[in-house]
Scaffold this active site. Structure first.
Site, mmCIF file in Angstrom:
data_model
loop_
_atom_site.group_PDB
_atom_site.id
_atom_site.type_symbol
_atom_site.label_atom_id
_atom_site.label_comp_id
_atom_site.label_asym_id
_atom_site.label_seq_id
_atom_site.Cartn_x
_atom_site.Cartn_y
_atom_site.Cartn_z
ATOM 1 C CD GLU A 152 -21.769 3.998 40.190
ATOM 2 O OE1 GLU A 152 -21.244 2.969 40.667
ATOM 3 O OE2 GLU A 152 -22.163 4.937 40.884
ATOM 4 C CG HIS A 206 -19.508 3.697 43.829
ATOM 5 N ND1 HIS A 206 -20.681 3.259 43.273
ATOM 6 C CD2 HIS A 206 -19.710 3.647 45.183
ATOM 7 C CE1 HIS A 206 -21.540 2.957 44.233
ATOM 8 N NE2 HIS A 206 -20.969 3.180 45.394
ATOM 9 N NE ARG A 248 -26.555 2.112 45.505
ATOM 10 C CZ ARG A 248 -25.605 2.042 46.422
ATOM 11 N NH1 ARG A 248 -24.768 3.063 46.589
ATOM 12 N NH2 ARG A 248 -25.490 0.968 47.177
#
Length: 355
Positions: free
Chosen positions: A296, A314, A267
């Protein structure tokens, strides 16, 4: 007096169709899922789905969740206090998050309201470990820089061998040490891959796993500082929690070797991104391979300017098998709880309900 038998009765098929359609629980889905998951939803629920390609706007989510008892959302959808406290959210009985992580969901607030939350663990282990290993290879061998140099070579010939060899100055991976922060499913899968390249594997994890470490050939360290100092690659494979948010900042980056490379497929918020950018610019560390970012879906443009980064959008779950598995698990969780009235296996706040 109305004669009951004089009223035209619907046929059996129409009657059952109307009856069951009216009794299906209503849910909202924030993105179109793989076909296998949508078929499960078709069978058990009445639902609307957001068909945009980007994250659903918050006001759209709030508007459409009205009268729904379930919500199936993505990692990019903040299920925050604003959403949870809105009157439209009042009938929600369950939230299924289409991701392993669930930092986008205010689990504490939902637990107060006795609303269970589920995630999708196990489905993307192999896919994410593949991406982490790919980033190790790409940053170590500088694949992107060589690809770009070759494409821009006006003469259309292979680059100067002598100069290229001097610029590389590389040892093979079998001489390198990989430090893994977080030895869960993905961390273990990455360790197995790295062992195939002959790398030495170190690991730091809050919950010691000596049997697993021994089985997969990992040396567990009791201090993360030691892992940072000894590793040529540091791979982040831990969840983002209050304890791990900003786990890697300037202090930790300065502990790493100047030749070290940071890999993050976990993350974005585990790393203080501005500190990482500074460390890459000043060559405090050599490079970074990132599949996740702090804000993000937005990406800091300063990262894009750096030549010592490999950036991926991602795609840690970007295989058909992983995405389908996540969708099926999220959909089935809603079915288990809302339709069959039983506990799914993947509650993240199960302890609130079962003690």
């Amino acid at each position: 007096m109305l004669n009951f038998f004089s009223v035209k009765k619907p046929t059996r098929s129409i009657f059952f169709q109307r009856f069951f359609s009216s009794t299906k629980p209503r849910i909202y889905v924030t993105r179109v899922l793989p076909d296998q998951a949508m078929k499960i939803l078709d069978q058990y629920f009445e639902y609307d789905v957001f068909r945009g390609n980007s994250a659903i706007p918050q006001d759209t989510l709030i508007k459409n969740v009205k009268d729904c008892v379930g919500l199936l959302c993505l990692l990019t959808d903040p299920i925050n206090e604003t959403v949870i406290s809105h009157p439209n959210f009042s009938k929600i009985k369950m939230v299924a998050n289409y991701a392993v992580g669930y930092e986008n969901v205010n689990v504490a607030k939902l637990s107060e309201l006795k609303i269970p939350v589920t995630n999708t663990p196990g489905c993307l282990t192999e896919a994410t470990a593949d991406i982490a290993m790919s980033l190790i290879l790409a940053t170590h061998q500088r694949f992107l820089q060589h690809d770009q140099a070759l494409r821009s070579n006006q003469n259309g010939t292979i680059l100067n061998f002598q100069k290229d060899t001097q610029d590389l100055n590389l040892d093979p991976l079998c001489n390198k040490t990989l430090g893994i922060v977080g030895l869960g499913r993905i961390g273990q899968a990455l360790a197995i891959r790295a062992r195939g390249f002959g790398m030495k594997i170190l690991a730091y994890t809050r919950t010691p796993r000596p049997k697993i470490s021994q089985r997969i050939g990992v040396e567990e360290l009791t201090k993360m500082d030691d892992l940072l100092q000894y590793s040529d690659f540091v791979s982040l494979n831990c969840p983002c929690t209050e304890q791990t948010k900003h786990l890697i900042g300037m202090e930790q980056l300065k502990m790493m070797k100047e030749s070290a490379i940071l890999i993050n497929t976990a993350r974005g918020k585990i790393v203080v991104e501005d500190d990482l950018i500074y460390a890459l610019k000043k060559r405090i560390i050599k490079a970074a391979g990132l599949d996740v970012f702090y804000n993000e879906p937005k990406i800091n443009p300063e990262l894009s300017k750096l030549q010592n980064t490999v950036l991926l959008p991602h795609i840690g779950s970007a295989t058909t098998r992983a995405r389908a598995g996540m969708g099926i698990l999220a959909a089935q969780s809603l079915v288990d709880y809302l339709v069959h009235k039983k506990w799914p296996k993947n509650f993240v706040n199960k302890d609130i309900f079962i003690k």
